[in-house]
Design an enzyme around this catalytic site. Structure first.
Site, PDB file in Angstrom:
ATOM      1  N   ASN A 156       4.647  -5.601   5.480  1.00 35.77           N
ATOM      2  CA  ASN A 156       3.703  -6.649   5.871  1.00 35.77           C
ATOM      3  C   ASN A 156       4.349  -8.024   5.986  1.00 35.77           C
ATOM      4  O   ASN A 156       3.642  -9.028   6.085  1.00 35.77           O
ATOM      5  CB  ASN A 156       2.557  -6.724   4.845  1.00 35.77           C
ATOM      6  CG  ASN A 156       1.804  -5.423   4.735  1.00 35.77           C
ATOM      7  OD1 ASN A 156       1.413  -4.831   5.729  1.00 35.77           O
ATOM      8  ND2 ASN A 156       1.590  -4.962   3.511  1.00 35.77           N
ATOM      9  N   SER A 202       0.805  -1.226   0.000  1.00 36.07           N
ATOM     10  CA  SER A 202       0.000   0.000   0.000  1.00 36.07           C
ATOM     11  C   SER A 202       0.832   1.267   0.000  1.00 36.07           C
ATOM     12  O   SER A 202       0.345   2.331  -0.421  1.00 36.07           O
ATOM     13  CB  SER A 202      -0.929   0.014   1.220  1.00 36.07           C
ATOM     14  OG  SER A 202      -0.182  -0.114   2.425  1.00 36.07           O
ATOM     15  N   ASP A 250      -2.023   7.389   9.894  1.00 30.31           N
ATOM     16  CA  ASP A 250      -1.230   6.503  10.739  1.00 30.31           C
ATOM     17  C   ASP A 250       0.239   6.805  10.480  1.00 30.31           C
ATOM     18  O   ASP A 250       0.561   7.780   9.803  1.00 30.31           O
ATOM     19  CB  ASP A 250      -1.555   5.022  10.455  1.00 30.31           C
ATOM     20  CG  ASP A 250      -1.417   4.659   8.978  1.00 30.31           C
ATOM     21  OD1 ASP A 250      -0.430   5.106   8.351  1.00 30.31           O
ATOM     22  OD2 ASP A 250      -2.273   3.933   8.440  1.00 30.31           O
ATOM     23  N   GLY A 272      -1.777  -4.225   1.491  1.00 32.69           N
ATOM     24  CA  GLY A 272      -1.843  -5.399   2.347  1.00 32.69           C
ATOM     25  C   GLY A 272      -1.015  -6.579   1.912  1.00 32.69           C
ATOM     26  O   GLY A 272      -1.108  -7.652   2.519  1.00 32.69           O
ATOM     27  N   HIS A 296       1.304   5.239   6.182  1.00 34.76           N
ATOM     28  CA  HIS A 296       0.764   5.630   4.879  1.00 34.76           C
ATOM     29  C   HIS A 296       0.786   7.143   4.700  1.00 34.76           C
ATOM     30  O   HIS A 296       0.336   7.886   5.579  1.00 34.76           O
ATOM     31  CB  HIS A 296      -0.656   5.094   4.723  1.00 34.76           C
ATOM     32  CG  HIS A 296      -0.734   3.614   4.829  1.00 34.76           C
ATOM     33  ND1 HIS A 296      -1.068   2.964   6.009  1.00 34.76           N
ATOM     34  CD2 HIS A 296      -0.483   2.638   3.918  1.00 34.76           C
ATOM     35  CE1 HIS A 296      -1.043   1.662   5.817  1.00 34.76           C
ATOM     36  NE2 HIS A 296      -0.685   1.436   4.559  1.00 34.76           N
TER      37      HIS A 296
END
Length: 263
Positions: free
Chosen positions: A98, A35, A219, A66, A222
């Site tokens: 991830n 992402s 957050d 993700g 991102h």
């Protein structure tokens, strides 16, 4: 004379019909990532969306939120790019956000087997027994398959989380940066490494806390559209500081025009 002219014309026609079709196309830049690279919307955007503004080549962004090196492989997303690339295309691969975690307990389908080489782990995902490879192995396998198709590969270290989040600047490259560097070496001469994380962190340090905090509206991972543009410029800076790498001659920016210093 008439017969000779007829045979000459027939020969030309046969040559034209038998000539192989040559596809004329520009080199394409392909993006594989998560992402932080992928197209988003609203207050969030991935840096891959802005990379075309710095390049004179077409860019196909296959990054998706993700995903990890493992899930991008298992879902066939690397294979889609492998099947699509042509000789001299460039593929930029960046994962790491991830890929961590533990396989003990419930497997999320993204976590890689711990290790830097050929280690494997046995796990259960969605009720099925699976063999999980290491992060470097997934990327090395993909990179070598792409090179076998004639593509060039750029392995990029993951972008940093907001390094100002704790109040003062703090950034230290993690194991996925080391893994990514080693993967480029393992793939061989048709792969290079760009320390995107370090180049981004360097620019973020110069910009200061207030401005960088604004780049992370949701957050600490991102970026906003403005932040994504800075992050793509950091990637380009990393390329420029290596003489452009496989994209030499296709970068619109000059080294001096992009923030930060060469490392």
């Amino acid at each position: 004379m008439v017969a000779t002219q007829f045979l000459y014309a027939l020969g030309l026609a046969t040559t034209a019909l038998g000539a192989p079709h040559v596809e004329k196309r520009a080199q394409t830049v392909w993006l594989a990532g998560d992402s932080t690279m992928a197209k988003a919307s609203g207050t969030q955007q991935g840096w891959g969306v802005y990379l075309p503004y710095s390049l004179s080549l077409p860019v196909t962004n296959n990054a998706i939120g993700g995903r990890s090196a493992r899930s991008f492989t298992v879902e066939g997303r690397f294979q889609t790019i492998i099947d699509s690339v042509k000789a001299n295309d460039i593929v930029i691969i960046e994962f790491g956000h991830n890929d961590g975690g533990s396989l003990n307990g419930q497997d999320n389908g993204r976590t890689a087997c711990p290790g830097a080489g050929d280690e494997t782990c046995q796990s259960t995902y969605n009720g099925q027994a699976v063999t999980v490879l290491t992060y470097p192995k997934y990327l090395t396998n993909a990179g070598k398959a792409l090179v076998a198709k004639g593509a060039k590969v750029i392995i990029s270290s993951p972008t940093p989380n907001n390094p100002w989040e704790g109040g003062s600047f703090s950034y230290a490259p993690g194991r996925f940066t080391t893994y990514s560097r080693d993967v480029a070496k393992a793939i061989g001469a048709n792969a290079i490494f760009v320390d995107h994380g370090q180049y981004t962190a360097n620019i973020f340090q110069t910009l200061g806390k207030a401005k960088v905090d604004a780049f992370f509206p949701n957050d600490h991972t991102h970026t906003s559209p403005a932040g994504a543009d800075v992050v793509q410029r950091a990637f380009v800076k990393g390329l420029l500081c290596q003489g452009g790498g496989f994209l030499n001659g296709f970068i619109k920016n000059s080294t001096a025009s992009v923030e930060g210093k060469c490392i």
